[in-house]
Design an enzyme around this catalytic site. Sequence first.
Site, PDB file in Angstrom:
ATOM      1  N   LYS A  10       0.894  -1.244  -0.117  1.00 54.87           N
ATOM      2  CA  LYS A  10      -0.040   0.122  -0.147  1.00 54.87           C
ATOM      3  C   LYS A  10       0.974   1.249  -0.019  1.00 54.87           C
ATOM      4  O   LYS A  10       2.286   1.053   0.200  1.00 54.87           O
ATOM      5  CB  LYS A  10      -0.840   0.066   1.177  1.00 54.87           C
ATOM      6  CG  LYS A  10      -1.821  -1.374   1.057  1.00 54.87           C
ATOM      7  CD  LYS A  10      -3.004  -0.918   2.328  1.00 54.87           C
ATOM      8  CE  LYS A  10      -3.977  -2.243   2.380  1.00 54.87           C
ATOM      9  NZ  LYS A  10      -5.291  -2.010   3.275  1.00 54.87           N
ATOM     10  N   TYR A  50     -12.530  -2.480  -4.020  1.00 56.10           N
ATOM     11  CA  TYR A  50     -13.028  -2.498  -2.636  1.00 56.10           C
ATOM     12  C   TYR A  50     -14.488  -2.516  -2.794  1.00 56.10           C
ATOM     13  O   TYR A  50     -15.008  -2.125  -1.513  1.00 56.10           O
ATOM     14  CB  TYR A  50     -12.250  -1.527  -1.782  1.00 56.10           C
ATOM     15  CG  TYR A  50     -11.012  -1.674  -1.004  1.00 56.10           C
ATOM     16  CD1 TYR A  50     -10.777  -2.934  -0.206  1.00 56.10           C
ATOM     17  CD2 TYR A  50      -9.890  -0.903  -1.318  1.00 56.10           C
ATOM     18  CE1 TYR A  50      -9.468  -3.159   0.011  1.00 56.10           C
ATOM     19  CE2 TYR A  50      -8.600  -1.166  -0.915  1.00 56.10           C
ATOM     20  CZ  TYR A  50      -8.411  -2.482  -0.204  1.00 56.10           C
ATOM     21  OH  TYR A  50      -7.278  -2.429   0.135  1.00 56.10           O
ATOM     22  N   ASN A 113      -2.460   0.089   6.925  1.00 50.00           N
ATOM     23  CA  ASN A 113      -1.930  -1.131   7.428  1.00 50.00           C
ATOM     24  C   ASN A 113      -0.756  -1.913   6.261  1.00 50.00           C
ATOM     25  O   ASN A 113      -0.781  -3.125   6.454  1.00 50.00           O
ATOM     26  CB  ASN A 113      -3.038  -2.148   7.731  1.00 50.00           C
ATOM     27  CG  ASN A 113      -3.928  -2.630   6.842  1.00 50.00           C
ATOM     28  OD1 ASN A 113      -3.661  -2.003   5.608  1.00 50.00           O
ATOM     29  ND2 ASN A 113      -4.720  -3.274   6.747  1.00 50.00           N
ATOM     30  N   HIS A 116      -2.250  -5.449   1.690  1.00 51.07           N
ATOM     31  CA  HIS A 116      -3.470  -6.230   1.454  1.00 51.07           C
ATOM     32  C   HIS A 116      -3.223  -7.540   0.876  1.00 51.07           C
ATOM     33  O   HIS A 116      -2.174  -7.787   0.167  1.00 51.07           O
ATOM     34  CB  HIS A 116      -4.536  -5.520   0.327  1.00 51.07           C
ATOM     35  CG  HIS A 116      -5.703  -6.235  -0.108  1.00 51.07           C
ATOM     36  ND1 HIS A 116      -6.734  -6.272   0.498  1.00 51.07           N
ATOM     37  CD2 HIS A 116      -5.566  -7.125  -1.148  1.00 51.07           C
ATOM     38  CE1 HIS A 116      -7.640  -7.032   0.035  1.00 51.07           C
ATOM     39  NE2 HIS A 116      -6.987  -7.626  -0.933  1.00 51.07           N
ATOM     40  N   GLU A 127      -9.768 -10.301  -7.695  1.00 52.05           N
ATOM     41  CA  GLU A 127      -8.750  -9.420  -7.305  1.00 52.05           C
ATOM     42  C   GLU A 127      -7.717  -9.538  -8.249  1.00 52.05           C
ATOM     43  O   GLU A 127      -7.114  -8.626  -8.915  1.00 52.05           O
ATOM     44  CB  GLU A 127      -8.158  -9.651  -5.893  1.00 52.05           C
ATOM     45  CG  GLU A 127      -9.364  -9.085  -4.832  1.00 52.05           C
ATOM     46  CD  GLU A 127      -8.723  -9.047  -3.514  1.00 52.05           C
ATOM     47  OE1 GLU A 127      -9.631  -8.660  -2.542  1.00 52.05           O
ATOM     48  OE2 GLU A 127      -7.576  -9.328  -3.169  1.00 52.05           O
TER      49      GLU A 127
END
Length: 139
Positions: A10, A50, A113, A116, A127
């Site tokens: 990310k 998402y 975080n 993913h 995905e």
Amino acid sequence: MSERTLAIIKPDAVKKNAIGDIIASYEKTGLKPVAIRMMQFSKSTAEGFYAVHKARPFFDSLCTFMSSGPVVVLVLQGDNAIKKNRELMGATDPAKAEPGTIRKAHGANIEFNAVHGSDSPETAKFEIAYFFPETDLVG
Ligand code: CMP
């Protein structure tokens, strides 16, 4: 059973120069990259990716974060790749992640975080296809 999972490094982790460290952890865990792409999401790319979280209160903020800077998108292949990667990432909230996990090392909080990873075979299929045509996978 050999399977594939989608991973994203990310914007927070890319900004802190953690790409190499994170890819090294994948490789050390037996997760072999079979496709890698560096890109910057548009807001609508993040929203489509998402879409399953559309109704969540954090959806807009998550999509703003995910389109705030470059990311690295990877397809990882290996035995039980989905579960293995989820164990390697640690809990969604880095404060609850086990020592030795990527989120413990690089995540700041439940939103920022670091990484993913797909959470099921169905999600992985969606995905992976969201970013890569089958012909781009080299494994
Ligand atoms: P990820 O594994 O990419 O899947 C959905 C993301 O939404 C998750 O990691 C977090 O970045 C984010 N997220 C999940 N729960 C929350 C929350 N309670 N508040 C803010 N962001 C969240």
